[in-house]
Design an enzyme around this catalytic site. Structure first.
Site, short mmCIF file in Angstrom:
data_model
loop_
_atom_site.label_atom_id
_atom_site.label_comp_id
_atom_site.label_asym_id
_atom_site.label_seq_id
_atom_site.Cartn_x
_atom_site.Cartn_y
_atom_site.Cartn_z
CG ASP A 72 -1.92 -1.06 1.24
OD1 ASP A 72 -1.94 -1.82 0.25
OD2 ASP A 72 -2.68 -1.16 2.22
CD GLU A 127 6.78 -1.21 -2.80
OE1 GLU A 127 7.99 -1.42 -2.91
OE2 GLU A 127 5.93 -2.11 -2.95
CD GLU A 133 -24.66 -13.98 -15.03
OE1 GLU A 133 -24.06 -14.40 -16.02
OE2 GLU A 133 -25.08 -12.81 -14.92
CE LYS A 151 -32.71 -11.93 -8.66
NZ LYS A 151 -32.52 -10.93 -7.61
CG ASP A 181 -29.66 -9.81 -1.96
OD1 ASP A 181 -30.32 -8.92 -2.52
OD2 ASP A 181 -30.00 -10.33 -0.88
NE ARG A 219 -34.63 -2.29 -11.39
CZ ARG A 219 -35.94 -2.12 -11.28
NH1 ARG A 219 -36.42 -1.31 -10.38
NH2 ARG A 219 -36.77 -2.75 -12.10
CE1 TYR A 244 -26.85 -7.43 -13.80
CE2 TYR A 244 -25.65 -7.88 -11.76
CZ TYR A 244 -26.71 -7.27 -12.42
OH TYR A 244 -27.61 -6.53 -11.74
CE LYS A 266 -36.22 -14.05 -5.29
NZ LYS A 266 -35.68 -12.72 -5.10
CB CYS A 290 -30.47 -1.10 35.54
SG CYS A 290 -29.62 -2.62 35.09
CB CYS A 315 -28.00 -3.09 39.22
SG CYS A 315 -27.89 -1.58 38.24
CB CYS A 344 -27.25 0.26 33.47
SG CYS A 344 -26.68 -0.14 35.14
CB CYS A 381 -24.71 -3.18 36.61
SG CYS A 381 -26.08 -4.08 35.91
S1 IVH Z 1 -29.34 -9.65 -15.63
C1 IVH Z 1 -32.59 -7.28 -18.21
N1 IVH Z 1 -27.77 -10.84 -13.94
O1 IVH Z 1 -31.60 -8.79 -10.02
C2 IVH Z 1 -32.09 -8.13 -17.11
N2 IVH Z 1 -29.41 -9.35 -13.08
O2 IVH Z 1 -34.35 -9.12 -9.22
C3 IVH Z 1 -30.73 -7.78 -16.74
N3 IVH Z 1 -29.33 -9.09 -10.63
O3 IVH Z 1 -32.86 -6.14 -11.91
C4 IVH Z 1 -30.38 -8.31 -15.44
N4 IVH Z 1 -27.65 -10.46 -10.28
O4 IVH Z 1 -30.54 -5.87 -10.82
C5 IVH Z 1 -28.80 -9.99 -14.09
N5 IVH Z 1 -26.27 -11.96 -12.57
C6 IVH Z 1 -27.29 -11.10 -12.71
C7 IVH Z 1 -27.89 -10.45 -11.62
C8 IVH Z 1 -28.96 -9.58 -11.84
C9 IVH Z 1 -28.52 -9.64 -9.71
C10 IVH Z 1 -30.41 -8.12 -10.29
C11 IVH Z 1 -30.73 -7.12 -11.36
C12 IVH Z 1 -32.22 -7.32 -11.62
C13 IVH Z 1 -32.66 -7.91 -10.36
C14 IVH Z 1 -33.96 -8.64 -10.47
#
Ligand code: IVH
Length: 691
Positions: free
Chosen positions: A48, A50, A128, A130, A132, A151, A241, A337, A431, A434, A449, A454
């Protein structure tokens, strides 16, 4: 992204630039290369320190020759002003949601519909994770990042470009032109890793603030911070993605990579983005997709961040275009899901717990509910502000979430199910343990407290001391602490090391084996590294990170008795509040006595990890150099500081002890004089200090 040859070349240029000045372009290339190594690949090649040196050199050249500054220079991430209102900007293509599926049958149905729609016997899919987090869209024009947005409502979002530039895995420029692209909009997700989230929440809790609910909220909240510097500190990542829009460069053909989703991901990876490429697979039919989803669900907690499912996409982009979208979601993609980590339950009662610092925490007792493999019965509601904000009441049906190894929390009460018999949560005046009157310190969200004797606090302090992240006394556990305390076998922390094992052996459930295990675990804890002991002492505001900083600063724990407030504040990330708390702790006779007792009982108080090379002549002192030094090269002088246990600061502040001044010193000297407490010395005087 970088070939082996390029990597070697850039690494040798790095070495050169660390020794002697070089061209601005080389500096930029090298810095971009190391950012990619560190933030995208997690495989840094330089320290870091450097990196900072190179960065500062670039800053200096750009300050002297502003006309050479480019928008994609690594220095241009730093937003130097606060975000005002976030401007709403339209997305080039609406950011749609995804259709959802929950089991194999749903996926098979979807596959059937998809095949019918395009009249195909079989479809190649790409699958791939999803992610969160918080969705974002980035626009690059002529290879430069020109805009980043949230978004929003899907049609338009907030322009958060400055904040997104703080995320170092987002390249400020990328050679899309090599793929025939003049303008592109890409989609992805900003995430906070579970570890960063945990650290961040720990920090909030130590400050007496309510922790954030989950990493998703932490990520989306971060994007809307007014101060970009705060975003910078939050260790966020961005995974890209999807390509939602491309405009071709004039006289060029779009690269074949764009023909498929997997090709597009590979292109993004090559261009230096973080992508799901490592976890993504191309699958030849829906059966393989189902297997992939089921297998991945088992591994969901192995990833450093939260995922809530799998996204399955038709791999061929031309087919995607033929299938099109509804107003809600594309027909060519679906989310699978994972099993929900949310459930509903009834809030039966609220108990008030006393923490080790006396904070009163309301804890909701709920009807047992099974979420993500565990049964949840109690959930913290943190403080009166949280209770008020969520407006949860006793008798409410509540939505409970538990994600990964994150602690469970109440998302919200389901107010539409209220019968009118629900009762508001009322905080006690005294409390619950006590009976001392509770106080609400100014600027804090919690009730406290303040009676340090206590019983509840004493027990919690011992529980904290033996806990996994502190002294890690494995066979102890909170149940034993409470049991021993109630039976008068243990009354304080040193008491852990003088337990009466004969009496314990008379207790039910304590056979020879468990006593031996307990003895060994206690014995082993005596040689724990100093930072674990410091953390275990439960000094207010001192979390694991600060404990590590503190441990590094001394040879022996009791050295802190001699530290001034100012010296404490000079330590990394130790502000006034934390320094005050540490100072107070080491100036309380009872605490010193307890520490001395621990030492007598054989607990290690020494910093055994201290690196031998550090001479320590400049220990705890901070330095900054300005102007050109008569004999030393800047980098050599800085190395001398570090080798002698001193610390380098990047700018003049009250934390600075010494400003070493060379010829043509500029604004730093003026600033240092204004601060007044900084010693201004010459190179000669500096050399004398380390002789
Ligand atoms: S593709 C037009 N790939 O999940 C669709 N979305 O619940 C393009 N999300 O709105 C989205 N991981 O924001 C895509 N590997 C992934 C994702 C992903 C998370 C989100 C995305 C979407 C939301 C829907």
């Amino acid at each position: 992204m970088y070939t082996k040859e390029q990597t070697q070349k850039l690494q040798s240029v790095t070495k050169k630039l660390l020794k002697e000045p070089g061209s601005i372009n080389d500096l930029r290339d090298v810095l971009r290369f190391h950012e990619h190594r560190y933030y995208v690949l997690d495989e840094p090649l330089i320290s870091d320190f450097e990196y900072d040196q190179l960065y500062k050199n670039l800053e200096k050249i750009e300050a002297e020759t502003p006309e050479l500054r480019t928008p994609d220079s690594p220095t241009q991430r730093v937003g130097n002003s606060l975000n005002k209102e976030f401007v709403t900007v339209p997305h080039l293509v609406p950011m749609l949601s995804l259709d959802n599926s929950y089991n194999a049958d749903d996926l098979i149905e979807w596959d059937k519909r998809a095949k019918k729609l395009i009249n195909a016997d079989n479809i190649e899919y790409s699958a791939e994770p999803k992610f969160d987090g918080a969705s974002i869209s980035l626009i690059y024009e002529n290879d430069i990042l020109v805009r980043g947005a949230t978004r929003g409502d899907g049609v338009a979002g907030d322009d958060v470009t400055t904040n997104l530039k703080q995320i170092k895995s987002i390249p400020l420029s990328a050679k899309f032109s090599d793929y025939g692209i003049q303008r592109v909009e890409i989609r992805g997700e900003v995430l906070m890793t579970r570890q960063s989230f945990k650290n961040y929440n720990q920090h909030l809790i130590e400050q007496g603030l309510a922790p954030l609910a989950n990493p998703r909220n932490a990520a989306s909240g971060s994007l809307r911070m007014k101060d970009p510097m705060v975003v910078r500190k939050r260790s966020l990542e961005a995974i890209l993605y999807h390509i939602s829009y491309v405009a071709k460069s004039p006289n060029k053909k779009l690269d074949k990579a764009l023909d498929s989703h997997s090709g597009a991901l590979e292109m993004l990876l090559q261009l230096g983005f973080k992508t799901p490429a490592k976890q993504q697979e191309v699958l030849k039919g829906i059966e393989d997709v189902v297997d992939f989803c089921n297998e991945f669900e088992k591994k969901r907690d192995n990833l450093p961040y939260e995922i809530d499912g799998i996204v399955i996409k038709v791999n061929n982009v031309e087919l995607q275009q033929r299938m099109g979208s509804t107003t809600h979601h594309p027909r060519w993609a679906i989310a699978f899901k994972f099993k929900a980590r949310q459930a509903t339950s009834k809030l039966i009662n609220v108990e008030f717990q006393v923490g080790r610092t006396g904070s009163i925490t309301p804890v909701a007792k709920i009807e047992p509910v099974h979420i993500g493999g565990v049964t949840v019965t109690s959930i913290s509601l943190f403080n009166p502000d949280v209770v008020k904000e969520k407006d949860v009441r006793i008798g409410d049906t509540v939505l409970v979430e538990r994600a990964g190894d994150v602690i469970p929390y109440i998302v919200k009460p389901l107010t539409e199910l209220r019968k009118g018999t629900e009762k508001k949560i009322v905080f006690p005046k005294n409390c619950p343990v006590c009976d001392d009157e509770l106080v609400k310190p100014e600027g804090e969200a919690v009730l406290r407290c303040v009676n340090i004797n206590c019983e509840a606090q004493v027990i919690e302090r011992i529980i904290h001391f033996v806990s996994k992240d502190a002294m890690d006394i494995k066979s102890f556990g909170s149940a034993n602490v409470v049991k021993f305390f109630e039976l008068d076998l243990l009354k304080d922390i040193p008491g852990i090391y003088t337990l009466d094992y004969e009496k314990i052996s008379e207790l039910e459930g304590f056979g020879q084996k468990s006593i031996d295990n307990l003895k060994t675990a206690i014995e082993n804890s005596k040689t724990q590294p100093l930072h674990r002991l410091i953390f275990g002492l439960g000094i207010r505001y001192v979390g694991e990170t600060t404990a590590k900083t503190l441990a590094k600063a001394v040879d022996h724990l009791l050295d802190f008795e001699k530290f001034s407030l100012e010296e404490l504040q000079n330590l990394e990330d130790v502000g006034i509040k934390v320094a005050g708390s540490i100072y107070q702790f080491f100036h309380l006779e009872d605490n010193i006595e307890m520490i001395k007792k621990l030492e007598k009982l054989g607990v290690n108080l020494k910093n055994t990890n201290k690196t031998v090379e550090v001479d320590g002549k400049l220990n705890q002192q901070t330095f900054l150099f300005t102007g050109s030094l008569p004999t030393l090269k800047r980098s050599d002088a800085e190395e001398m500081v570090e080798k002698n246990g001193g610390k380098l600061l990047g700018s003049v502040s009250s934390k600075l002890n010494y400003l070493v001044v060379g010829e043509d010193a500029g604004s730093k000297l003026d600033k240092a004089k204004k601060v007044g407490t900084i010693k201004i010395i010459s190179e000669e005087e500096f050399l004398k200090m380390i002789k």
